[in-house]
Scaffold this active site. Structure first.
Site, mmCIF file in Angstrom:
data_model
loop_
_atom_site.group_PDB
_atom_site.id
_atom_site.type_symbol
_atom_site.label_atom_id
_atom_site.label_comp_id
_atom_site.label_asym_id
_atom_site.label_seq_id
_atom_site.Cartn_x
_atom_site.Cartn_y
_atom_site.Cartn_z
ATOM 1 N N HIS A 135 0.832 -1.221 0.000
ATOM 2 C CA HIS A 135 0.000 0.000 0.000
ATOM 3 C C HIS A 135 0.865 1.269 0.000
ATOM 4 O O HIS A 135 0.515 2.256 0.644
ATOM 5 C CB HIS A 135 -0.959 0.017 1.203
ATOM 6 C CG HIS A 135 -1.950 -1.107 1.190
ATOM 7 N ND1 HIS A 135 -3.139 -1.041 0.507
ATOM 8 C CD2 HIS A 135 -1.920 -2.331 1.767
ATOM 9 C CE1 HIS A 135 -3.803 -2.191 0.677
ATOM 10 N NE2 HIS A 135 -3.077 -2.981 1.422
ATOM 11 N N ASN A 157 -10.188 -2.991 2.455
ATOM 12 C CA ASN A 157 -9.878 -2.959 1.024
ATOM 13 C C ASN A 157 -11.156 -2.706 0.240
ATOM 14 O O ASN A 157 -12.244 -2.650 0.815
ATOM 15 C CB ASN A 157 -9.304 -4.318 0.583
ATOM 16 C CG ASN A 157 -7.828 -4.475 0.942
ATOM 17 O OD1 ASN A 157 -7.078 -3.504 0.935
ATOM 18 N ND2 ASN A 157 -7.430 -5.675 1.253
#
Ligand code: NDP
Length: 486
Positions: free
Chosen positions: A55, A127
């Site tokens: 990420h 997510n």
């Protein structure tokens, strides 16, 4: 025009000349006493903090969670009571690419929220997909290595990805989502968010239920095809950042409808699948969604490094009324996110303005690198004490968790798990055009992958649904081998 402030050193000393360094003569050499020159060079060498291992590339905005529904019978969390409004920060990201990666890549999107509640920070680090590739955190570092650069080539490898996935059928559900339309969204405004893990709600009577969180985009799902994305990336590597930033800057604030699903402890005991398995969803037909409010993003960060790069989210941050579950992946993340931030941002990362709770923080944690506040001043630094230091409060103790007596072991996480049924339910939701794009997207990602690995994976697709296996085989121009499908 107002008078501009005088330039100073970091120590506040006024600077007389910011154009010419101090030299022994017009041609040099430099003198070591030129502190301002040394400060600028030395500081520049230290300007980057380690990027997130996963990420790394992200965008964020501040906003508000407004609660319109009533789930007070399930949770006492103040931020979830009817009428509550809570400031939050939502960071979107891609997972595999480095900080300079392009946004329009086929990848899972991170959807990490920090709610600054009156009872401390509540971080929901999810997510845009309701499930994940693995269910046992023991395999997480291995999985991430398959998404990163290979040792010798320094390039990403389709072979590594499909080798791992084809040997890990629990990944099928997430792989099917990733290579469907939702795997390449146009922008962050066009994705749903999912808490993904199972969490628990605790009410004011101490009753516990299990829950899942969903954030449904009100902007609609929009996606790029692979070909469109290639063109976008060629022109603009920041397409999602630009879309989000410009929308908010122009007052077109994106919104998500917030929903929860509830499962009682009794239902969990009788659930035909493990409700704490991160590769599974809770079917809506059995566990209907309850709408509880709206999340709106309405303010762009003013300084990317201070408010996005240093933002540190962790599922360890929960508030009274919301807690964890036995999900192994969640439990590992409770450790590993805080650990990542202590390494990446620093020991006192929670005290940085973007991470600092908006409510009082009272504890006996002291010292450490970059302790930039008053470090608790002269208050007592241990507990128990006789000097009015902060005390625990039993009202915040959680109800006990009941488990069936078991045996401590490395229990095989694949035993008794159906890895094919839920991907099948998803596949059956796709219309013919979506299925066709799924086959094409999967075929395109198999470039250079050895035949035996391709066949092993085709066998898994076939077990999800014969059309799925045959469709990908056809898109690849290969025969699906009979033994792979058995
Ligand atoms: P439902 O038909 O009741 O739920 C379908 C869910 O799937 C909706 O949340 C919908 O999201 C989502 N969905 C619809 N089309 C797609 C798509 N093309 N790609 C990804 N997601 C899509 O069925 P079930 O609850 O029984 O679930 C069936 C399958 O749907 C699951 O196996 C799972 O793969 C997928 N799914 C289920 C979710 C859940 O929490 N139950 C959540 C997300 C996906 P939206 O409302 O945004 O259209």
């Amino acid at each position: 025009m107002s008078k501009r402030p005088t330039l100073t050193t970091t120590a506040g000393n006024p600077v007389g000349d910011n154009q010419n360094s101090i030299t022994a003569g017009p041609r040099g050499p430099l003198l070591l006493q030129d502190y301002q020159l040394i400060e600028k060079l030395a500081h520049q060498n230290r300007e980057r903090i380690p990027e997130r291992v996963v990420h790394a590339k992200g965008s964020a905005a501040f906003g508000t969670l407004k609660i319109t529904g009533d789930i007070s019978n399930y949770t006492k969390a103040k931020a979830l009571q009817p009428g509550a409004e809570t400031e939050c920060l939502l960071r979107f990201s891609t997972v595999a690419g480095e900080r300079g990666a392009a946004d329009a890549e086929r990848d899972v999107r991170g959807f990490a929220i920090k709610f600054y509640t009156d009872e401390g920070n509540w971080d929901l680090v999810g997510n845009n997909t309701p499930v994940f590739f693995v269910r046992d955190p023991y395999k997480f570092p291995d999985f991430i290595r398959t998404q990163k650069r290979m040792a010798k080539t320094n390039m990403r490898s389709n072979t590594a990805m499909w080798d791992f996935w084809s040997l890990s059928p629990e990944s099928l559900h997430q792989v099917t989502i990733l290579f469907s339309d939702r795997g390449l969204p146009k922008g962050f405004r066009n994705v749903n968010g999912y808490g993904s893990h199972t969490y628990s709600f605790i009410n004011s009577e101490g009753g516990r239920v299990w829950c899942k969180f969903h954030f449904k985009t009100q902007q609609g799902h929009e996606f790029w095809t692979n070909a469109e994305a290639a063109e976008i990336v060629g022109n603009d590597r920041e397409s999602s950042q630009r879309d989000l930033f410009e929308a908010i800057e122009s007052g077109d604030n994106p919104r998500w409808t917030v929903q929860v699903q509830i499962m009682t402890e009794e239902q969990a005991k009788n659930c035909p699948f493990n409700p704490f398995d991160l590769t599974k969803v809770w079917p809506h037909g059995d566990y209907p969604v309850i709408e509880i409010g709206v999340l709106e993003l309405n303010r762009n960060p003013n300084n990317y490094f201070a408010e996005v790069e240093q933002a540190s989210f962790s599922p360890s941050n929960v508030v009274p009324g919301i807690s964890w579950s036995p999900d192994k992946m969640l439990q590992a993340r409770i450790f590993s996110y805080g650990d990542a931030h202590r390494y990446r941002v620093g020991t006192n990362y929670e005290a940085l303005p973007v991470n600092k709770p908006r409510c009082p923080v009272n504890n006996y944690i002291r010292d450490g690198q970059m302790r930039f506040d008053d470090n608790g001043g002269d208050a007592v630094i241990y507990e128990p004490n006789s000097f009015d230091g902060p005390l625990e409060d039993a009202q915040y103790k959680e109800p006990p968790l009941e488990f069936d007596a078991g045996t401590a072991d490395r229990h095989n996480h694949r035993d008794g798990n159906d890895d094919y049924g839920q991907p099948r339910a998803l596949f059956e939701l796709f219309d013919d055009a979506q299925k066709s794009r799924l086959y094409q997207n999967l075929a395109a990602a198999k470039d250079g992958v050895p035949e035996n690995i391709v066949q092993r994976q085709l066998g898994h697709f076939y077990k999800v649904h014969p059309d799925y296996g045959q469709g990908v085989a056809k898109a690849l121009g290969v025969e699906l081998q009979r033994e792979a499908a058995e």
